[in-house]
Design a protein around this motif. Structure first.
Motif, PDB file in Angstrom:
ATOM      1  N   GLN A 190     -15.941  -6.447  -6.953  1.00  0.00           N
ATOM      2  CA  GLN A 190     -15.647  -6.443  -5.522  1.00  0.00           C
ATOM      3  C   GLN A 190     -14.138  -6.553  -5.273  1.00  0.00           C
ATOM      4  O   GLN A 190     -13.610  -5.956  -4.337  1.00  0.00           O
ATOM      5  CB  GLN A 190     -16.370  -7.613  -4.838  1.00  0.00           C
ATOM      6  N   MET A 191     -13.453  -7.328  -6.136  1.00  0.00           N
ATOM      7  CA  MET A 191     -12.013  -7.463  -6.003  1.00  0.00           C
ATOM      8  C   MET A 191     -11.313  -6.130  -6.246  1.00  0.00           C
ATOM      9  O   MET A 191     -10.312  -5.819  -5.596  1.00  0.00           O
ATOM     10  CB  MET A 191     -11.491  -8.515  -6.977  1.00  0.00           C
ATOM     11  N   LYS A 192     -11.834  -5.343  -7.179  1.00  0.00           N
ATOM     12  CA  LYS A 192     -11.229  -4.039  -7.480  1.00  0.00           C
ATOM     13  C   LYS A 192     -11.361  -3.074  -6.311  1.00  0.00           C
ATOM     14  O   LYS A 192     -10.553  -2.158  -6.166  1.00  0.00           O
ATOM     15  CB  LYS A 192     -11.880  -3.447  -8.730  1.00  0.00           C
ATOM     16  N   LYS A 193     -12.379  -3.279  -5.468  1.00  0.00           N
ATOM     17  CA  LYS A 193     -12.585  -2.392  -4.322  1.00  0.00           C
ATOM     18  C   LYS A 193     -11.623  -2.682  -3.187  1.00  0.00           C
ATOM     19  O   LYS A 193     -11.425  -1.839  -2.313  1.00  0.00           O
ATOM     20  CB  LYS A 193     -14.026  -2.535  -3.814  1.00  0.00           C
ATOM     21  N   LYS A 196      -5.742  -4.678  -1.969  1.00  0.00           N
ATOM     22  CA  LYS A 196      -4.736  -5.068  -0.989  1.00  0.00           C
ATOM     23  C   LYS A 196      -5.102  -6.384  -0.309  1.00  0.00           C
ATOM     24  O   LYS A 196      -4.240  -7.239  -0.081  1.00  0.00           O
ATOM     25  CB  LYS A 196      -4.552  -3.964   0.055  1.00  0.00           C
ATOM     26  N   ILE A 197      -6.393  -6.536   0.012  1.00  0.00           N
ATOM     27  CA  ILE A 197      -6.839  -7.775   0.649  1.00  0.00           C
ATOM     28  C   ILE A 197      -6.666  -8.952  -0.302  1.00  0.00           C
ATOM     29  O   ILE A 197      -6.226 -10.031   0.088  1.00  0.00           O
ATOM     30  CB  ILE A 197      -8.310  -7.649   1.100  1.00  0.00           C
ATOM     31  N   ASP A 202      -3.738 -13.703  -1.972  1.00  0.00           N
ATOM     32  CA  ASP A 202      -3.030 -14.325  -3.097  1.00  0.00           C
ATOM     33  C   ASP A 202      -1.669 -14.826  -2.644  1.00  0.00           C
ATOM     34  O   ASP A 202      -1.311 -16.002  -2.839  1.00  0.00           O
ATOM     35  CB  ASP A 202      -2.897 -13.290  -4.216  1.00  0.00           C
ATOM     36  N   GLN A 203      -0.892 -13.956  -2.044  1.00  0.00           N
ATOM     37  CA  GLN A 203       0.452 -14.329  -1.630  1.00  0.00           C
ATOM     38  C   GLN A 203       0.437 -15.196  -0.376  1.00  0.00           C
ATOM     39  O   GLN A 203       1.254 -16.111  -0.240  1.00  0.00           O
ATOM     40  CB  GLN A 203       1.279 -13.061  -1.388  1.00  0.00           C
ATOM     41  N   GLY A 204      -0.516 -14.926   0.523  1.00  0.00           N
ATOM     42  CA  GLY A 204      -0.579 -15.668   1.777  1.00  0.00           C
ATOM     43  C   GLY A 204      -0.828 -17.152   1.578  1.00  0.00           C
ATOM     44  O   GLY A 204      -0.256 -17.996   2.292  1.00  0.00           O
TER      45      GLY A 204
END
Length: 326
Positions: A190-193, A196-197, A202-204
């Motif tokens: 699901q992460m691979k799909k 960008k989110i 991650d950075q947020g």
């Protein structure tokens, strides 16, 4: 020029968070609510880190125990020794809180994402970098509180319980990481799909932690306590520390006979300190202390290491056919 200096969007946003916290700090009840939200975000972040880590890469990297032992020595022995040796110079120059932050930075584990990314760009041993950087973060959840307890808070009047802090860090960082590993077969696809989110989250989450930490510091009078000359001295100290570490991580692996790919992995994993784990740890370890001053050294060191490592990784990638020893 921005690419050359490794000033990506995330780095710029880090500076924006510091400015925003200086102008519009969150305080009072709003700070408590914001802190709770940030804690949840950090737990989710480490859950995602666990889900991203390939078990195959871990198994392959675990075979290279000599490399991991050397990175471990750089991270948790050489860095702390240099930080402690610098005390007679840095303590009167920076003051107690900033020196605590500098020493805390020396006690932190290595980075994960940037160590792997730079090793990959430089065409080093990526599998070993994945394993070494991840192991550094996991073991750092135990070692960093113990080093802080003995060398920083143990030397003050601050009542500090390392067992309680280790438990809190384990619940906040390690448990979500392990859960992510266990659920990787279902979560990672699901992460691979939606990369960008995942990247935004991650950075947020790190940006939220930095904003919260500096907000509390500004409310407590951070910029009245830290002059421009002190800030410059801190930048010079971080730069000199990074220079010494990088020279040692470059020449010692070569002298020990590691191949070129391993030398690059050791260089990038052994010379860096984590901001992602560092700020959440500081929130737990330094309760009641000026948190903004504690995390300021790691923020400065983090940016310097990104800039320097970005330049070196790009240089090595363009000259991959040239021996690292040359």
């Amino acid at each position: 020029m921005l690419k050359l200096l490794a000033l990506d969007r995330f780095t710029i946003l880090l500076f924006v968070m510091v400015i925003l916290a200086s102008v519009m700090p969150v305080s009072g009840q709003a700070a408590d609510v914001f802190g709770s939200i940030t804690t949840v975000a950090i737990a989710i972040l480490f859950f995602l880190h666990g889900a991203k880590l390939s078990r195959e890469a871990v198994l392959e990297g675990l075979m290279h125990w000599k490399l991991h032992g050397l990175v471990f020595a750089f991270t948790f022995a050489l860095f702390p020794i240099l930080g402690l040796l610098a005390k007679p110079i840095l303590l009167p120059m920076l003051g107690q809180e900033l020196y605590w932050g500098f020493l805390f930075m020396c006690f932190l584990p290595s980075t994960v994402q940037s160590s792997i990314a730079f090793t990959s760009v430089a065409q080093g041993n990526v599998a070993a970098a994945v394993c070494s950087a991840s192991f550094s973060n996991i073991i750092g959840m135990l070692i960093t509180p113990l080093l802080v307890a003995y060398f920083i808070l143990g030397q003050s009047t601050h009542n500090f319980d390392p067992t309680s802090s280790i438990l809190q860090i384990t619940l906040l960082l390690l448990v979500p990481f392990i859960l992510g590993q266990l659920l990787r077969p279902w979560v990672f696809p699901q992460m691979k799909k939606m990369p960008k989110i995942v990247k935004v989250f991650d950075q947020g989450s790190i940006l939220m932690v930095v904003y919260g930490a500096f907000s509390s510091a500004v409310v407590a009078g951070l910029w009245q306590q830290v002059s421009l000359s002190t800030l410059f001295a801190l930048m010079v100290a971080c730069s000199l520390l990074l220079t010494i570490i990088m020279l040692l991580t470059l020449y010692i692996p070569r002298a020990l006979g590691f191949n070129r790919a391993d030398q690059k992995a050791i260089f990038f994993c052994g010379s860096k300190k984590t901001l992602a784990s560092g700020v959440p740890m500081a929130q737990i370890l330094f309760i009641g202390q000026p948190l903004g001053m504690i995390v300021l050294p790691i923020m400065i060191f983090h940016q310097i290491q990104l800039m320097v490592c970005g330049i070196i990784a790009n240089m090595w990638s363009k000259h991959s056919d040239v021996r690292i020893e040359e």
